[in-house]
Design a protein around this motif. Sequence first.
Motif: not given
Length: 199
Positions: A72-78, A103-112, A137-140
């Motif tokens: 439902x959402x992605x947090x990406x860290x590096x 278009x699988x990730x369009x409209x999903x919230x994300x942060x880094x 990817x069209x993520x928010x």
Amino acid sequence: MADLPILVVYYSLSGSTRNLALALARGADSVAGCEALLRTVPKVSAVCEATEQEIPHEGAPYVTLEELQSCAALALGSPTRFGNCAAPVKYFLDSTSTLWLAGSLIGKPACVFTSTTSLHGGQESTLLSMMIPLLHHGMLLCGIPFSEQQLNQTQSGGTPYGASHVVGHENCSILSDAEDALAFAQGKRLAELALRLAR
């Protein structure tokens, strides 16, 4: 209804980025109706024959494209590598073209989020560079607003672009109170956005 999966994907060698991921996951888990899923990515090697085992010896399991597609959402860290994300994170992002085509990730919230050795080690450029594939990817994207008091007071990590940690030359992977609070707040905010969008 099942809890919304909030995918927290990270790469970490010394444990600093992992500790940020754990704080973000606690923040996501604090939101009723959401569940954090901690995942990592395998190392990459210059030796073409080298492969990682399917399951890491310790820590979080490796992320799959199916988990990314169904989150439902992605947090990406590096960690920062010369002002950019580490190669394993870039390698993982480069493997997501099938999800982009669908278009699988369009409209999903994300942060880094990121960690660096020094205060001026490239935190903000790393965070911004990690946002670019997510925008494709069209993520928010969601950052950390200045309504979070610690953002105005931190003497170490923490930016409006995302949670961060300053390791220092002593190689301390333990988050400061402000860094921990900001990572928690970012994870909570990400989960709250996912919940609102799911309604």
